[in-house]
Design an enzyme around this catalytic site. Sequence first.
Site, short mmCIF file in Angstrom:
data_model
loop_
_atom_site.label_atom_id
_atom_site.label_comp_id
_atom_site.label_asym_id
_atom_site.label_seq_id
_atom_site.Cartn_x
_atom_site.Cartn_y
_atom_site.Cartn_z
CG ASP A 29 26.92 -2.04 0.00
OD1 ASP A 29 26.49 -1.70 -1.11
OD2 ASP A 29 27.59 -1.27 0.70
CE LYS A 68 23.56 -0.48 1.38
NZ LYS A 68 23.62 -0.80 -0.05
P1 NDP Z 1 33.46 -4.13 -2.75
O1 NDP Z 1 33.86 -4.09 -1.31
O2 NDP Z 1 33.35 -5.44 -3.42
O3 NDP Z 1 34.45 -3.21 -3.60
C1 NDP Z 1 34.79 -1.89 -3.29
C2 NDP Z 1 36.07 -1.60 -4.05
O4 NDP Z 1 36.42 -0.24 -3.91
C3 NDP Z 1 37.27 -2.39 -3.55
O5 NDP Z 1 38.10 -2.66 -4.64
C4 NDP Z 1 37.93 -1.39 -2.59
O6 NDP Z 1 39.30 -1.65 -2.39
C5 NDP Z 1 37.73 -0.13 -3.36
N1 NDP Z 1 37.77 1.07 -2.55
C6 NDP Z 1 37.27 1.26 -1.30
N2 NDP Z 1 37.49 2.53 -0.91
C7 NDP Z 1 38.13 3.15 -1.94
C8 NDP Z 1 38.61 4.44 -2.15
N3 NDP Z 1 38.50 5.38 -1.22
N4 NDP Z 1 39.22 4.71 -3.34
C9 NDP Z 1 39.33 3.76 -4.30
N5 NDP Z 1 38.90 2.50 -4.14
C10 NDP Z 1 38.30 2.21 -2.98
O7 NDP Z 1 32.09 -3.33 -2.87
P2 NDP Z 1 31.05 -3.34 -4.07
O8 NDP Z 1 31.77 -3.44 -5.36
O9 NDP Z 1 29.97 -4.29 -3.75
O10 NDP Z 1 30.41 -1.89 -3.92
C11 NDP Z 1 31.04 -0.73 -4.45
C12 NDP Z 1 30.04 0.41 -4.47
O11 NDP Z 1 28.90 0.03 -5.26
C13 NDP Z 1 29.45 0.82 -3.11
O12 NDP Z 1 29.17 2.20 -3.15
C14 NDP Z 1 28.15 0.04 -3.06
O13 NDP Z 1 27.22 0.64 -2.17
C15 NDP Z 1 27.71 0.16 -4.49
N6 NDP Z 1 26.75 -0.82 -4.94
C16 NDP Z 1 27.02 -2.16 -4.85
C17 NDP Z 1 26.11 -3.08 -5.31
C18 NDP Z 1 26.40 -4.54 -5.34
O14 NDP Z 1 25.61 -5.27 -5.93
N7 NDP Z 1 27.52 -5.00 -4.81
C19 NDP Z 1 24.79 -2.65 -5.80
C20 NDP Z 1 24.66 -1.22 -5.97
C21 NDP Z 1 25.60 -0.36 -5.51
P3 NDP Z 1 39.73 -2.52 -1.12
O15 NDP Z 1 39.05 -3.85 -1.26
O16 NDP Z 1 41.21 -2.59 -1.24
O17 NDP Z 1 39.23 -1.75 0.09
#
Ligand code: NDP
Length: 444
Positions: free
Chosen positions: A164, A124
């Site tokens: 990520d 990571k």
């Molecule tokens: P993104 O940055 O695309 O999305 C994260 C989302 O969560 C955004 O909508 C963000 O809002 C929101 N967010 C952030 N902090 C908070 C909070 N405290 N409460 C509520 N919403 C929040 O990230 P990903 O979708 O890529 O990743 C999300 C999770 O999934 C992470 O834990 C990541 O490690 C995991 N993951 C991702 C993978 C992937 O393929 N992308 C694979 C496996 C796991 P805002 O944009 O307004 O900050």
Amino acid sequence: MNVEKIMSDLEKKHPGEVEYLQAVREVIETIEDVYNENPQFEANGIIERLIEPDRILTFKVPWTDDEGKVHVNLGYRVQFNGAIGPYKGGLRFHPSVNLSILKFLGFEQIFKNSLTTLPMGGGKGGSDFNPKGKSDREIMRFCQSFMMELWKLIGPETDVPAGDIGVGGKEIGYMFGMYKKLAREHSGVLTGKGRNWGGSLIRPEATGFGNVYFAKEMLATKGETFEGKTVVISGFGNVAWGAALKVTELGGKVVAISGPDGYVYDKDGISGKKIDYMLQLRATNEDIVKPYSYEFGAEFHQGKRPWEVKCDVALPCATQNELGKEDALTLVKNGCICVSEGANMPCTPEAVEVFLENKVLFGPGKAANAGGVATSGLEMSQNSMKLSWTRDEVDEKLHRIMCDIHEACVKYGKDDTGFVNYVKGANIAGFLKVADAMVEQGVI
Ligand code: NDP
């Protein structure tokens, strides 16, 4: 193995690394019995070698903003374990990034990647850089500076980073461009690439799709399907939008999504053009949740988490530790039967305990969100073979992998009463493959 001794030694060596210590404890507690039943693990110091990363690179990332001001961020790559394949895991750009979070994520990635059935080790990386509110040019300059250091450590057969939080197609593009220039090679060194230069179809939505496939398999063990189910999702990033699409396709209704400032409740369901609208906002780095409530007349709940909404299925897809004990109790009280983690470790250990005690179908992230990295693995295969599979081919392979992961969890997680503890099942299945490989490869 003595769990308490291992944990107290680790705490002394890495004081204050809360997320990392939490992740290690969660794994070793569930594999303790299997570990002790296999003396070759103890004889080869498997647990001591597994809980420390192979190496960590820390570097500074200087970059210049549009006004000519110089900024310095920190960059990291944690290469955790390469027993079953090249290191593989995402890069996260977010102000909260620190070594503890990256070590927790890298550690989890070992088992997740092992579960996918593909040959990938765990790693990571990332930076405390915040892409939010930055111009395209600023993001490009940052990504280029980041890659000027990282490129020395990675390669298509060594370490293959992906996206990520805060790292999507755009950032991968800028980083790939700089890698290509420095290494003088056009290879599959990063995944999540653009479609025209080595990317795989389905990759952007794969984690969300995979999470829903996993939940579908869990529901099937109770004779249930997504048809007519009410679903609550947190976040609206890469993972959440893919999940929202797939839930809708399978006949479920997504009624809530969230951001850091609160959640939106839409009783009519969040699908079709509503999802497209949010994707447009996302592409320009704008806030999503509040504007959605204005645009579609939905309720916005400032500063609240979506877990208070009555639902059948909950998909936490935002970030770590975003669903605590009280949230879990509320979900159970409201009749939620299935929780599948799209994000990494979104549920606190106390919340997980509540789900397990109440026999809720609970899919831990390392199994339930493995579809993203699995599709990255499929991207690597396509790059190696210099060919490109169709959307249906990739989706079918992803679906198959998620079913296999589910089966592995059932194999190792089912108790005498027939209840499946997916946390235990995923940890044991993921661990055994890596541990066996480490024994076979000697003490290195
Ligand atoms: P993104 O940055 O695309 O999305 C994260 C989302 O969560 C955004 O909508 C963000 O809002 C929101 N967010 C952030 N902090 C908070 C909070 N405290 N409460 C509520 N919403 C929040 O990230 P990903 O979708 O890529 O990743 C999300 C999770 O999934 C992470 O834990 C990541 O490690 C995991 N993951 C991702 C993978 C992937 O393929 N992308 C694979 C496996 C796991 P805002 O944009 O307004 O900050």
